[in-house]
Design a protein around this motif. Structure first.
Motif, PDB file in Angstrom:
ATOM      1  N   UNK A 120      20.571 -37.326  28.516  1.00 55.71           N
ATOM      2  CA  UNK A 120      21.678 -38.166  28.989  1.00 55.71           C
ATOM      3  C   UNK A 120      22.921 -37.291  29.170  1.00 55.71           C
ATOM      4  N   UNK A 121      23.910 -37.830  29.862  1.00 54.97           N
ATOM      5  CA  UNK A 121      25.150 -37.084  30.041  1.00 54.97           C
ATOM      6  C   UNK A 121      25.819 -36.870  28.689  1.00 54.97           C
ATOM      7  N   UNK A 122      26.154 -35.631  28.361  1.00 60.23           N
ATOM      8  CA  UNK A 122      26.761 -35.355  27.055  1.00 60.23           C
ATOM      9  C   UNK A 122      28.030 -36.162  26.787  1.00 60.23           C
ATOM     10  N   UNK A 123      28.866 -36.340  27.805  1.00 62.92           N
ATOM     11  CA  UNK A 123      30.098 -37.103  27.590  1.00 62.92           C
ATOM     12  C   UNK A 123      29.789 -38.536  27.175  1.00 62.92           C
ATOM     13  N   UNK A 146      38.474 -33.142  33.986  1.00 57.66           N
ATOM     14  CA  UNK A 146      37.191 -33.122  34.676  1.00 57.66           C
ATOM     15  C   UNK A 146      36.325 -31.928  34.365  1.00 57.66           C
ATOM     16  N   UNK A 147      36.781 -31.041  33.466  1.00 54.48           N
ATOM     17  CA  UNK A 147      36.027 -29.834  33.156  1.00 54.48           C
ATOM     18  C   UNK A 147      35.452 -29.844  31.742  1.00 54.48           C
ATOM     19  N   UNK A 148      35.423 -31.008  31.107  1.00 55.13           N
ATOM     20  CA  UNK A 148      34.844 -31.042  29.772  1.00 55.13           C
ATOM     21  C   UNK A 148      35.328 -32.220  28.955  1.00 55.13           C
ATOM     22  N   UNK A 149      34.596 -32.478  27.877  1.00 53.09           N
ATOM     23  CA  UNK A 149      34.926 -33.574  26.960  1.00 53.09           C
ATOM     24  C   UNK A 149      34.535 -33.111  25.569  1.00 53.09           C
ATOM     25  N   UNK A 150      35.493 -33.115  24.646  1.00 53.53           N
ATOM     26  CA  UNK A 150      35.256 -32.562  23.313  1.00 53.53           C
ATOM     27  C   UNK A 150      35.703 -33.541  22.246  1.00 53.53           C
ATOM     28  N   UNK A 151      34.852 -33.702  21.238  1.00 50.97           N
ATOM     29  CA  UNK A 151      35.175 -34.501  20.058  1.00 50.97           C
ATOM     30  C   UNK A 151      35.229 -33.543  18.868  1.00 50.97           C
ATOM     31  N   UNK A 152      36.266 -33.695  18.048  1.00 47.22           N
ATOM     32  CA  UNK A 152      36.486 -32.738  16.967  1.00 47.22           C
ATOM     33  C   UNK A 152      36.785 -33.454  15.656  1.00 47.22           C
ATOM     34  N   UNK A 153      36.168 -32.954  14.595  1.00 47.00           N
ATOM     35  CA  UNK A 153      36.448 -33.426  13.240  1.00 47.00           C
ATOM     36  C   UNK A 153      36.953 -32.209  12.457  1.00 47.00           C
ATOM     37  N   UNK A 162      31.938 -31.054  19.032  1.00 46.74           N
ATOM     38  CA  UNK A 162      30.824 -31.528  19.858  1.00 46.74           C
ATOM     39  C   UNK A 162      31.377 -31.703  21.264  1.00 46.74           C
ATOM     40  N   UNK A 163      30.810 -30.995  22.223  1.00 41.68           N
ATOM     41  CA  UNK A 163      31.389 -31.134  23.561  1.00 41.68           C
ATOM     42  C   UNK A 163      30.382 -30.966  24.689  1.00 41.68           C
ATOM     43  N   UNK A 164      30.838 -31.385  25.852  1.00 42.99           N
ATOM     44  CA  UNK A 164      30.036 -31.405  27.067  1.00 42.99           C
ATOM     45  C   UNK A 164      30.140 -30.041  27.736  1.00 42.99           C
ATOM     46  N   UNK A 165      29.180 -29.198  27.464  1.00 46.47           N
ATOM     47  CA  UNK A 165      29.204 -27.839  27.989  1.00 46.47           C
ATOM     48  C   UNK A 165      28.876 -27.809  29.487  1.00 46.47           C
ATOM     49  N   UNK A 166      28.007 -28.695  29.952  1.00 43.91           N
ATOM     50  CA  UNK A 166      27.650 -28.704  31.371  1.00 43.91           C
ATOM     51  C   UNK A 166      28.845 -29.114  32.229  1.00 43.91           C
ATOM     52  N   UNK A 178      26.987 -29.050  23.368  1.00 40.96           N
ATOM     53  CA  UNK A 178      27.272 -27.991  22.393  1.00 40.96           C
ATOM     54  C   UNK A 178      27.625 -28.631  21.062  1.00 40.96           C
ATOM     55  N   UNK A 179      26.907 -28.223  20.018  1.00 41.27           N
ATOM     56  CA  UNK A 179      27.244 -28.638  18.659  1.00 41.27           C
ATOM     57  C   UNK A 179      27.607 -27.385  17.889  1.00 41.27           C
ATOM     58  N   UNK A 180      28.801 -27.384  17.265  1.00 36.58           N
ATOM     59  CA  UNK A 180      29.343 -26.136  16.738  1.00 36.58           C
ATOM     60  C   UNK A 180      30.172 -26.368  15.480  1.00 36.58           C
TER      61      UNK A 180
END
Length: 297
Positions: A120-123, A146-153, A162-166, A178-180
């Motif tokens: 599925x779409x990462x975002x 439009x170049x990414x979506x990142x969630x951070x704790x 956790x972010x949308x690398x594609x 991406x899980x980091x």
């Protein structure tokens, strides 16, 4: 695997001599005080994408060694592909060969993570399914035009990202998540055996880092979508309530710790009973498979 690193030099003298050597670096950037003509700190040079900086009392080397690998191999500075164990070792050897005393100085920050292809779409996955970490709200959501979506704790010694690398690299053929973990303090990673860059070549250390990553992943609340079609209205209401970070925040604010513990158990049991952890379990399996793949290549 390993991405960003930062190595700190308490004693800047040898690094400064190295940086200002014209045979090593064609360009060195400084600050010039216009009126007096005095050259001031910091001094900066680049080794490919790696930044080497000298301040008045110390120095550091930082940036992504994953991107460094792709820059040297492909001429393209990106990190959306896999970065294998053998490539990691090659980049550490490259830094040892090209940056004075880098292995004799301490790592102060680094990132450890994996790129996973998902169906599925990462975002969409991040925004709809990743709810909380340890029943606490995210500290940041970042959208990059439009170049990414990142969630951070963010926690005191580390961050979960956790972010949308594609989307970051406008890759349409694959959905790359991406899980980091970003380690912010040596107190968090020294117990795992990481002190300098050469430790990152140690297979046992990398296994410890991966187990640490899995531990943080398991603490995430990742829940499949649900509706009253397969769940009773009463339980849909409970699940909706339990899926809200404000519910858990209110319990803490009202000093209802025992209630929180009891309801956490009830919530997790409901998620298991209604099989709402399929995506979380799937992604966990993908993380394990990807780490094993990278370690043998």
């Amino acid at each position: 695997m390993i991405d960003f690193i930062r190595v700190h030099y308490d004693d800047k003298n040898q690094l400064e001599t190295f940086v200002l050597d014209k045979t090593k670096f064609e360009k060195a950037f400084t600050v010039l005080e216009y009126h007096s003509g005095v050259i001031m700190y910091p001094y900066r040079v680049n080794l490919e994408n790696m930044e080497i900086v000298i301040n008045e009392k110390s120095g550091y080397v930082k940036n992504s060694i994953h991107k460094l690998n792709n820059l040297l191999l492909e001429g393209d500075e990106h990190n959306h592909n896999d970065f294998s164990y053998s490539q990691l070792c090659s980049m550490i050897d490259f830094l040892n060969d090209n940056v004075i005393d880098i292995a004799s100085n301490k790592i102060t920050q680094f990132e450890f993570g994996l790129n996973i292809k998902i169906p599925v779409k990462p975002e969409d996955f991040i925004s709809k399914n990743v709810l909380m970490h340890n029943f606490e709200k995210h500290t940041a959501i970042r959208k990059f035009k439009g170049r990414g979506y990142l969630l951070e704790f963010e926690h005191y010694n580390y961050k979960i990202k956790i972010y949308d690398k594609s989307k970051q690299y406008r890759i349409k053929k694959d959905n790359i998540l991406r899980f980091e973990i970003k380690f912010l303090n040596s107190k968090e990673f020294n117990p795992l055996g990481v002190y300098n860059i050469n430790d990152l070549k140690d297979v046992q250390v990398l296994n410890k880092l991966f187990n640490y990553l899995l531990k943080r992943y398991d603490e995430l609340l990742i829940v499949d979508g649900f509706s009253s079609e397969s769940i009773s209205d009463k339980d849909v209401q409970k699940l909706g309530m339990y899926s809200s970070f404000s519910y858990w925040e209110n319990l803490i604010n009202n000093n209802q710790r025992q209630t929180k513990m009891n309801n956490k158990r009830k919530y997790l049991k409901m998620l298991e009973n209604y099989k709402l952890l399929k995506r979380k379990n799937y992604l966990r399996e993908q993380l394990i498979a990807k780490f094993k793949e990278l370690m043998v290549n």
